[in-house]
Enzyme design. Structure first.
Site, mmCIF file in Angstrom:
data_model
loop_
_atom_site.group_PDB
_atom_site.id
_atom_site.type_symbol
_atom_site.label_atom_id
_atom_site.label_comp_id
_atom_site.label_asym_id
_atom_site.label_seq_id
_atom_site.Cartn_x
_atom_site.Cartn_y
_atom_site.Cartn_z
ATOM 1 N N SER A 126 45.761 50.030 59.080
ATOM 2 C CA SER A 126 46.744 49.232 59.814
ATOM 3 C C SER A 126 46.188 48.737 61.144
ATOM 4 C CB SER A 126 47.979 50.104 60.086
ATOM 5 O OG SER A 126 48.747 49.539 61.122
ATOM 6 N N TYR A 148 47.889 42.534 62.568
ATOM 7 C CA TYR A 148 49.060 41.873 63.131
ATOM 8 C C TYR A 148 48.475 40.848 64.078
ATOM 9 C CZ TYR A 148 52.463 45.271 61.406
ATOM 10 O OH TYR A 148 53.284 46.026 60.625
ATOM 11 N N THR A 174 49.528 40.396 57.830
ATOM 12 C CA THR A 174 50.933 40.700 57.532
ATOM 13 C C THR A 174 51.811 39.576 58.064
ATOM 14 O OG1 THR A 174 50.531 43.057 57.490
ATOM 15 C CG2 THR A 174 52.787 42.370 57.946
ATOM 16 N N LYS A 272 50.112 39.551 53.274
ATOM 17 C CA LYS A 272 51.039 40.625 52.877
ATOM 18 C C LYS A 272 52.441 40.305 53.388
ATOM 19 C CE LYS A 272 51.787 45.602 53.657
ATOM 20 N NZ LYS A 272 52.885 45.698 54.610
#
Ligand code: FNR
Length: 399
Positions: A126, A148, A174, A272
């Site tokens: 992540s 992100y 994402t 995603k």
């Protein structure tokens, strides 16, 4: 007698501690993690948004389909292996990106990464992780990175440069977090990001001594205060802070930014958080190599469709682009249903983080092994020698 219920593992199984021997399915991990974790951190992982409708439907959607097995087919040489982007994996599932994992388990980003490497399944780090991406890439050179995106182009370019220099070859962007989800349940549970020191938080920690000593104090002692290490080219903010405010605002990002990234990122580009066939077509036209159909585990828009329900229509428009899915998968039977409905591969989130919390890398390996064994067993029941032989075995229940 040959053990027909276990899939051939990528490595010898770990010697299981008694707490892991009691874990017999991914569903057993949640109550074990609930006992281990402070209430606010357990709520952060397990929770969703508003009425939790999407989280509920993510599971319920699997009940819309049942199996139609074939019998008396020699399945003695069946295999759970699956290729993805040219790599061969021991199972058709991987570990979804989960931010803040190191709050739940000691250096959990590394535990997840190394367990995935040992068991030969994909792992997505992540962008909100707490261990430097360079260190994770060393522990698992096949790991993918999830970003992100910052909103400024120069900040995006600097982040991409760092990801590439660290050795990642798969970039997951994402797309379903234009703003932060409405996690009112987290406010009630006393969880904030960053965590604000408070009496309530201190009591929550002290009343979970295994977590306090095994995760929190151990992390502080060996590595100091954890930071969001990978949110940009530079280290981000600390996980504990009285003052810092975490920016969630990405509402100006658009497909134009994706196209711009496509020109600069030489590896596989994956988006995603899609739920619409039109967006899947746009992803393909933008040059993305893959998509992950996902509602973020029900953690963003409450009422967003369960990915399984939109998967078949998205798979129809993919035209060769790799279609992956996450949200709500817990059983080998769920994985097989998703594959039969058009997914090339699936990802699973919360259970693996619970496993890392209670059992570090061995816990994650146990979870991977359990899920892979369920798939291996079910292939036999379905009369399928491999994961390409699922056609007609899964059908929508006529109600
Ligand atoms: C997430 N998820 C997530 N997704 C993402 O793209 N970046 C992230 O940093 C995070 N962080 C995160 C933290 C935690 C604690 C959870 C539980 C989830 C979403 C995740 O990648 C995935 O989409 C869902 O977890 C899948 O649903 P299940 O398997 O948890 O039901």
């Amino acid at each position: 007698m040959r053990d027909v219920t276990r899939s051939p593992a990528a490595a010898a199984p770990p010697v299981l501690s008694s707490k892991l021997r009691d874990i017999l399915s991914l569903e057993d991990l949640e109550p074990a993690a609930k006992r281990y974790l402070p209430h606010c951190i357990f709520s952060f992982i397990s929770g969703a948004v508003e009425t939790n409708a999407s989280r509920h439907e993510n599971r319920a959607a699997f009940q819309d389909y049942d199996f139609h097995p074939r019998v008396l087919i020699d399945v003695s040489a069946r295999t759970t292996t699956k290729t993805l982007f040219g790599g061969s994996f021991s199972a058709p599932f991987g570990i979804a990106p989960m931010g803040g994992a190191g709050l739940a388990g000691y250096r959990a980003d590394l535990a997840l990464a190394s367990a995935a490497a040992t068991e030969n399944v994909p792992f997505i780090l992540s962008g909100a992780s707490l261990v430097r991406m360079e260190e994770v890439a060393k522990a698992n050179p096949q790991a993918w990175f999830q970003a992100y995106l910052p909103v400024q182009r120069d900040a995006i370019a600097a982040l991409i440069g760092r990801i590439e220099a660290a050795g990642f070859r798969h970039l997951v962007v994402t797309a379903d977090v234009p703003v932060g989800g409405n996690r009112e349940n987290l406010v009630r549970a006393g969880y904030t990001s960053p965590l604000r020191p408070s009496l309530k938080l201190a009591f929550d920690g002290i009343s979970h001594p295994r977590w306090l000593f095994g995760t929190a104090l151990r992390t502080l002692r060996h590595h100091g205060m954890p930071y969001y290490e990978n949110s940009g080219a530079e280290r981000g903010m600390a996980v504990f802070s009285n003052a810092a405010v975490r920016a969630h605002l990405r509402d100006s990002l658009s497909w134009r930014d994706l196209a711009w990234i496509r020109e600069r990122w030489p590896g596989k580009l994956i988006v995603k958080g899609l739920l619409s066939p039109s967006d899947a077509e746009t992803a393909r036209q933008t040059g993305c190599d893959g998509i992950i159909v996902s509602n973020h585990g029900g953690r963003q828009l409450d009422g967003a469709a369960a990915p399984l329900r939109v998967l078949p229509r998205i798979a129809e428009v993919a035209q060769g682009m790799t279609v992956m899915m996450d949200s709500g998968l817990r059983r080998g039977s769920d994985v097989l249903k998703a594959l039969a409905l058009g997914a090339d591969f699936v990802f699973i989130g919360r259970p693996f983080l619970y496993a890392a919390a209670i059992g570090e890398a061995d816990g994650v390996r146990r979870a991977i092994d359990l899920l892979r064994s369920e798939i291996h067993r079910n292939l036999a029941f379905l009369g399928s020698r491999d994961l390409s032989e699922l056609h007609g075995r899964v059908q929508r229940i006529a109600r």
